[in-house]
Design an enzyme around this catalytic site. Structure first.
Site, PDB file in Angstrom:
ATOM      1  N   GLY B 174       0.567  -1.018   0.272  1.00 43.41           N
ATOM      2  CA  GLY B 174       0.070  -0.664   0.236  1.00 43.41           C
ATOM      3  C   GLY B 174       1.048   0.642  -0.155  1.00 43.41           C
ATOM      4  N   GLY B 176       4.311   1.225   0.084  1.00 45.48           N
ATOM      5  CA  GLY B 176       5.652   0.803  -0.423  1.00 45.48           C
ATOM      6  C   GLY B 176       5.540   0.571  -1.916  1.00 45.48           C
ATOM      7  CG  ASN B 240      11.888 -13.801   1.109  1.00 46.35           C
ATOM      8  OD1 ASN B 240      12.975 -12.508   1.148  1.00 46.35           O
ATOM      9  ND2 ASN B 240      11.288 -14.502   1.648  1.00 46.35           N
ATOM     10  CB  SER B 263       5.060  -5.080   6.923  1.00 43.54           C
ATOM     11  OG  SER B 263       3.391  -4.374   6.116  1.00 43.54           O
ATOM     12  CB  ILE B 272       7.494 -13.632   2.559  1.00 43.04           C
ATOM     13  CG1 ILE B 272       5.963 -12.794   2.355  1.00 43.04           C
ATOM     14  CG2 ILE B 272       7.029 -14.838   2.783  1.00 43.04           C
ATOM     15  CD1 ILE B 272       4.412 -13.087   3.434  1.00 43.04           C
ATOM     16  CE1 TYR B 320       9.759   6.274   3.802  1.00 43.02           C
ATOM     17  CE2 TYR B 320      10.619   5.828   1.709  1.00 43.02           C
ATOM     18  CZ  TYR B 320      10.229   6.669   2.628  1.00 43.02           C
ATOM     19  OH  TYR B 320       9.937   8.010   1.556  1.00 43.02           O
ATOM     20  CB  CYS B 409       4.357  20.420  -3.858  1.00 43.87           C
ATOM     21  SG  CYS B 409       3.509  22.324  -3.090  1.00 43.87           S
ATOM     22  N   GLY B 491      -0.192   7.411  12.909  1.00 43.12           N
ATOM     23  CA  GLY B 491       1.218   7.157  12.674  1.00 43.12           C
ATOM     24  C   GLY B 491       1.996   5.485  12.899  1.00 43.12           C
TER      25      GLY B 491
HETATM   26  N1  LIG Z   1       7.664   5.693   6.083  1.00 49.34           N
HETATM   27  C1  LIG Z   1       6.860   6.301   6.469  1.00 49.34           C
HETATM   28  O1  LIG Z   1       5.894   7.480   6.247  1.00 49.34           O
HETATM   29  C2  LIG Z   1       5.625   4.204   6.726  1.00 49.34           C
HETATM   30  C3  LIG Z   1       4.401   5.428   6.782  1.00 49.34           C
HETATM   31  C4  LIG Z   1       3.653   4.392   7.473  1.00 49.34           C
HETATM   32  C5  LIG Z   1       3.952   2.709   7.509  1.00 49.34           C
HETATM   33  N2  LIG Z   1       5.334   2.978   6.833  1.00 49.34           N
HETATM   34  C6  LIG Z   1       5.718   1.390   7.222  1.00 49.34           C
HETATM   35  O2  LIG Z   1       6.011   0.991   6.047  1.00 49.34           O
HETATM   36  C7  LIG Z   1       6.232  -0.716   6.168  1.00 49.34           C
HETATM   37  C8  LIG Z   1       5.073  -1.135   4.265  1.00 49.34           C
HETATM   38  O3  LIG Z   1       4.176  -0.494   4.128  1.00 49.34           O
HETATM   39  P1  LIG Z   1       2.670  -0.907   3.270  1.00 49.34           P
HETATM   40  O4  LIG Z   1       1.234   0.253   3.815  1.00 49.34           O
HETATM   41  O5  LIG Z   1       3.181  -0.920   2.131  1.00 49.34           O
HETATM   42  O6  LIG Z   1       2.550  -2.072   3.701  1.00 49.34           O
HETATM   43  P2  LIG Z   1       1.819  -3.708   2.711  1.00 49.34           P
HETATM   44  O7  LIG Z   1       1.481  -4.606   3.541  1.00 49.34           O
HETATM   45  O8  LIG Z   1       0.621  -3.048   1.897  1.00 49.34           O
HETATM   46  O9  LIG Z   1       3.526  -4.226   2.093  1.00 49.34           O
HETATM   47  C9  LIG Z   1       4.632  -4.949   2.417  1.00 49.34           C
HETATM   48  C10 LIG Z   1       4.701  -5.984   1.444  1.00 49.34           C
HETATM   49  O10 LIG Z   1       5.852  -6.282   1.697  1.00 49.34           O
HETATM   50  C11 LIG Z   1       5.628  -7.918   0.411  1.00 49.34           C
HETATM   51  N3  LIG Z   1       7.116  -8.187   1.335  1.00 49.34           N
HETATM   52  C12 LIG Z   1       6.659  -8.774   2.797  1.00 49.34           C
HETATM   53  N4  LIG Z   1       7.902  -9.950   3.049  1.00 49.34           N
HETATM   54  C13 LIG Z   1       8.245  -9.402   2.299  1.00 49.34           C
HETATM   55  C14 LIG Z   1      10.218  -9.884   1.502  1.00 49.34           C
HETATM   56  N5  LIG Z   1      10.748 -10.680   2.351  1.00 49.34           N
HETATM   57  N6  LIG Z   1      10.787 -10.004   0.803  1.00 49.34           N
HETATM   58  C15 LIG Z   1      10.138  -9.499  -1.000  1.00 49.34           C
HETATM   59  N7  LIG Z   1       8.682  -8.321  -0.090  1.00 49.34           N
HETATM   60  C16 LIG Z   1       7.821  -8.863   0.875  1.00 49.34           C
HETATM   61  C17 LIG Z   1       4.276  -7.702   0.893  1.00 49.34           C
HETATM   62  O11 LIG Z   1       4.355  -8.980   0.006  1.00 49.34           O
HETATM   63  C18 LIG Z   1       4.196  -6.519   0.510  1.00 49.34           C
HETATM   64  O12 LIG Z   1       3.085  -6.296  -0.631  1.00 49.34           O
HETATM   65  C19 LIG Z   1       4.617  -1.010   6.916  1.00 49.34           C
HETATM   66  O13 LIG Z   1       5.599  -1.620   7.906  1.00 49.34           O
HETATM   67  C20 LIG Z   1       4.355   0.385   7.856  1.00 49.34           C
HETATM   68  O14 LIG Z   1       4.245   0.669   8.582  1.00 49.34           O
HETATM   69  C21 LIG Z   1       6.034   3.616   6.921  1.00 49.34           C
END
Ligand SMILES: NC(=O)c1ccc[n+]([C@@H]2O[C@H](COP(=O)([O-])OP(=O)(O)OC[C@H]3O[C@@H](n4cnc5c(N)ncnc54)[C@H](O)[C@@H]3O)[C@@H](O)[C@H]2O)c1
Ligand SMILES: NC(=O)c1ccc[n+]([C@@H]2O[C@H](COP(=O)([O-])OP(=O)(O)OC[C@H]3O[C@@H](n4cnc5c(N)ncnc54)[C@H](O)[C@@H]3O)[C@@H](O)[C@H]2O)c1
Lengths: 554, 554
Positions: B174, B176, B240, B263, B272, B320, B409, B491
């Site tokens: 979502g 990423g 992976n 995540s 995973i 991140y 922006c 957050g």
């Molecule tokens: N930087 C920011 O400001 C910010 C803000 C909110 C959240 N986050 C964090 O960023 C992370 C990602 O958020 P999201 O909404 O994209 O989560 P999400 O759960 O929608 O996506 C995570 C993705 O990682 C993939 N994944 C899992 N393990 C893997 C592996 N070993 N190798 C490759 N791919 C793998 C999953 O298949 C999934 O598509 C979360 O931990 C979230 O808390 C960051």
């Protein structure tokens, strides 16, 4: 960074301005007044009252606040972060001149250890309630709070007076020492049991207590005689409450009102166990703290058991904010201790539901006569309020001003705005010599979230919801108070409360009329709102009668 | 109490008013826009985004907020307590029309369990950041935040662009999933490793990612070729990351920029382990959650070890915001994980020090052309800002509006007020068809205390000090924003953050000129102040250059 302590601070008085407007001038004078050696507990450490409640973070910050207030324009706002002046921004004339946030921590880190660590690093400051928000006025506040609690008890249970009633309590210390005087001001015969004779002597010397007795029989004879005759009399009875109270019960004497203000919140230093002299207590506490604590708890159990029995026999019984109930419940599984209520749910909350709370003001002239003029205005405005009249008269007789002359009394929604308008008129017409500042404690109807005290046992279970004091602070800011403050941890300590303060200056101008009306209406109005939202009928009724606009309250 | 869900909410557009002024009208439209099915994740539950981030407590509250905004006078202020409209008070014309406090708990009670208990009782609401403060604008915000992070990385490390650079990351979910597009917008060649093929396909379909590859060799060939030629290219590589990254290292390929958005914060559902298919992971998670978690942690250790090695070989490496470092540090004593920094200290804080943050606006006309007009105004006003220009142009091409057309922006102190003035001029002159609303995320320079993210590792150790967002909210209230909000737990969750929002309407009037100037100056100004107070030289420099008045900063 080390700037020397200034231990002889006196607020300027009179009509000469060191600042560019009365709002800034008032903030400066009230800050200084908080640190006046006649007002503050430890001025050399910037401590005003209440343990470590400070008015500024350090001396450098203090001087810089004063300097900044002196140059602050009438459309600028000074930000104070935990007692340090951190920024000046352009706002507008009817906005607050000062905005204050003290001691806030992100909740996960909101405990004493982390607070003390950050405090040592110079990053924060404990502001208590009125210390860090520059509206402390000395011990008058404590006396009046106790007076108002007893007065509400009288209204609820005894037709408005404690005349002809016996009030029994214990602990005549810093706070508790106000009880005998507050009791007699309400007409009661009062016995205050105190184990430390020097404390009784001090209360008698300063007029807070009428006489000292060393035997229960003598005390009972005098108290019951006064009760009979409807005379007000306060007796400091030397003894240990855990021994004296059961004896009283055995003799078949049941007080009309029963409470306690020993320092039960502290199991080591606060409560002397039965059978101990003060010296013995000091020794045992050192040599065997655990054994000592068991003895303390044994006595507390006896004490609470007796209170419960007296309650069953008709005594109006309540906890006075010292956690006596919590101690025996937590350490001795004595849950039934909570069969008697805390003082807030019992007596203060009904006042809060009417938007009533601790309205206070100070005379920037420095002249006691100005306060007498305002006293007169209060009495003339509310001739029907007997307890209020009694309080004002007693306060004139018995309260010594500390620092700038000041007064405190509880006023309701509507009354506060009315009084604010009158005070501004007194200034405008020159009936008083200089502007008045009007503020309040944070222990008020709309301004505090504190589940162990002010919001204990809310009807809807919302004790820990902290949105309300934040809304109160933002609303007072939007309404144009002269300064607004948001604090964490006052009264019950870091982690346990969030609360807000406000002060508004009556300088006789039309702008002050507008601002006072808005602030003194909205501030208690937000309290009626909070209690109506929690489902208190008295608050819903007040809102309807006064036309307070609460969208979700039918 | 049960009122039916309204699942087809569309904000009114155009110049017809349903309210008594544009500030109320804007609040109503933006609330509705937050719940537009094109904008909100689960509009039927009033959930806008970010887990359970809601715009109103329940449907009854929603309808009553709308109704109250429609009748709200231009000198009245509506108070919203955790998504419920609780009171209307008379303030004045230049005060906010709405004041909001969401999800606050007294700190001792500020945890998810207590929050959920009170939420079930109907007493509170989780407002996330822009959900409960009515200024969410869809996924554009996420894309732009990622873009700005990469742009700052480019500025710090690569002379302002990622052209000719290889950026490697993982996780195209979502949040990423915005990474590939944000990377190419900055000119990079990007490989995003993702274990779930459907996720890659979705990013390719929606234009967030250019191509899919199934083998590392193919991906490397294409990526290195693009890097060589200075072409922007994003590749979703099926695999992976805990396997792919060590292979990459073995082949001697060191990315220029390295991060991760799997995540990782969730040890069961988020990451995973190496060697597992998605189905195998689902099975093992059910049958042996503890064993599964150990496998997850094994893979994370390999992952982090590889990141550290690549960092040593020159890769600009950062966490991140997914707590990958924390997991291996807490569960495997791998403290060295913190040898690479979080994204805020690394890239965002320098921006914060200049008062830079996520400035966003929406067109109440509902017309995309109005946003293009504002885009043009931004480009004309700051012709020298290349990354900004690149962003605006890419956003025009690639971002689909959701609900009311909007743009985001990052602008600095000074720039925000300048832009606000221009926008108000556009409205006044009829260059746009209706007023614009200007707001921001709570993730901003002066508005948030969040020790695990925005205030991680502050220079003076003040990570957990929460006075700053409270001062920010009070200052924006005093400055006359149209609405101001104070939230808890956005957050990073309940207990972990305190933060504030503001929105200010440009309706073309002179009053709006005044209010916008104050708010858009003071709001980022309070951020420069907070960072200067913490000792950041860039912030001290900004304050001096721009003439921000900070009494204790020499
Ligand atoms: N930087 C920011 O400001 C910010 C803000 C909110 C959240 N986050 C964090 O960023 C992370 C990602 O958020 P999201 O909404 O994209 O989560 P999400 O759960 O929608 O996506 C995570 C993705 O990682 C993939 N994944 C899992 N393990 C893997 C592996 N070993 N190798 C490759 N791919 C793998 C999953 O298949 C999934 O598509 C979360 O931990 C979230 O808390 C960051
Ligand atoms: N109601 C409120 O609003 C409120 C506010 C603040 C504090 N409190 C609580 O009230 C309590 C009293 O406060 P204080 O400032 O007066 O404390 P203090 O320590 O100054 O006084 C306590 C007194 O109790 C006496 N005492 C102790 N054990 C006794 C015993 N067994 N029998 C008789 N006397 C005994 C001590 O000698 C002492 O004089 C504290 O627990 C405090 O936390 C209440």
């Amino acid at each position: 960074m080390e700037t020397k302590a200034d231990t002889n601070i006196k607020a300027p008085t009179g009509t000469g301005l060191q600042c560019k407007g009365w709002h800034q001038e008032a903030a400066m004078r009230m800050l200084m007044n908080n640190l006046d050696p006649d007002v503050a507990e430890k001025p050399e450490e910037l401590i005003v009252y209440g343990g470590g409640g400070k008015a500024a973070r350090n001396w450098e910050s203090y001087h810089k606040i004063v300097e900044t207030l002196q140059r602050l324009e009438n459309d600028e706002t000074l930000l104070v972060q935990s007692g340090k002046p951190v920024g000046v921004f352009q706002t507008h004339e009817e906005a607050p001149r000062v905005l204050i946030a003290n001691a806030h921590l992100v909740p996960k880190w909101a405990n004493w250890d982390e607070f003390r660590r950050l405090d040592k690093m110079g990053l924060t400051m404990y502001g208590q309630m009125t210390a860090g928000s520059w509206i402390y006025i000395g011990t008058q506040g404590i006396l009046q709070g106790t007076y108002e609690t007893f007065a509400e008890c009288a209204r609820q249970q005894f037709g408005g007076t404690l005349q002809g009633r016996l009030l029994v309590t214990a602990g005549l210390g810093g706070m508790g020492g106000a009880q005998p005087l507050a009791a007699t001001m309400n007409g009661a015969a009062c016995i205050g049991v105190e184990v430390d004779e020097t404390r009784i002597d001090r209360r008698v010397e300063t007029g807070y207590c009428d006489i000292k007795c060393k035997s229960l029989d003598e005390a009972l004879e005098k108290a019951l005689d006064a009760k009979e005759k409807g005379e007000a009399l306060s007796i400091g009875l030397l003894g240990n409450v855990a021994e004296v109270l059961p004896q009283m019960l055995q003799k078949g004497v049941i007080p009309d009102v029963l409470t306690d203000q020993t320092s039960a919140h502290d199991l080591q230093l606060g409560y002397i166990p039965a059978g101990y002299t003060l010296d013995e207590a000091n020794e045992k506490r050192e040599s065997d703290p655990e054994g000592y604590q068991e003895d303390v708890l044994d006595s507390m159990v006896t004490h609470v058991e007796t209170m419960l029995k007296m309650q069953q026999k008709g005594a109006v019984t309540f906890d006075y904010g010292n956690n006596l109930r919590g101690q025996v419940a937590d350490h001795r599984d004595m849950e039934e201790a909570f069969n008697f209520p805390g003082f807030v749910p019992a007596f203060i909350r009904p006042l809060f539901c009417r938007g009533s709370g601790p309205f206070r003001w100070a005379a920037l002239s420095g002249k006691p006569e100005d306060i007498y003029t305002t006293d007169k205005a209060v009495l003339e405005t509310f001739p029907e309020k007997e307890a209020l009249a009694r309080w004002i008269k007693k306060a004139q007789d018995q309260v010594h001003f500390q620092g700038l002359p000041a007064r405190i009394c509880w006023l309701e929604y509507g009354e506060r705005a009315e009084m604010g308008e009158k005070f501004n008129w007194l200034v405008k017409k020159g009936k008083v010599d200089a502007p008045l500042v009007i503020g309040r404690d944070h222990l008020d109807t709309g301004s505090v979230a504190s589940p162990n005290r002010e919001t204990e046992d809310m009807k809807d279970g919302s004790d820990a919801i902290a949105d309300w004091p934040l809304l109160n602070a933002m609303l007072n800011t939007a309404s144009g108070a002269s300064w607004v403050s948001l604090h964490h941890g006052g009264g019950v300590g870091i982690g346990y409360s969030i609360h807000a303060g406000m002060v508004c200056v009556a300088d006789g101008t039309e702008m002050a009329d507008r601002r006072l009306k808005r602030v003194l209406t909205n501030d208690p109005g937000s309290g009626v709102m909070r209690h109506a939202d929690a489902g208190y009928e008295e608050a819903v009724k007040t809102a309807k009668e006064r036309g307070i606009d609460l969208p979700m309250v039918e």
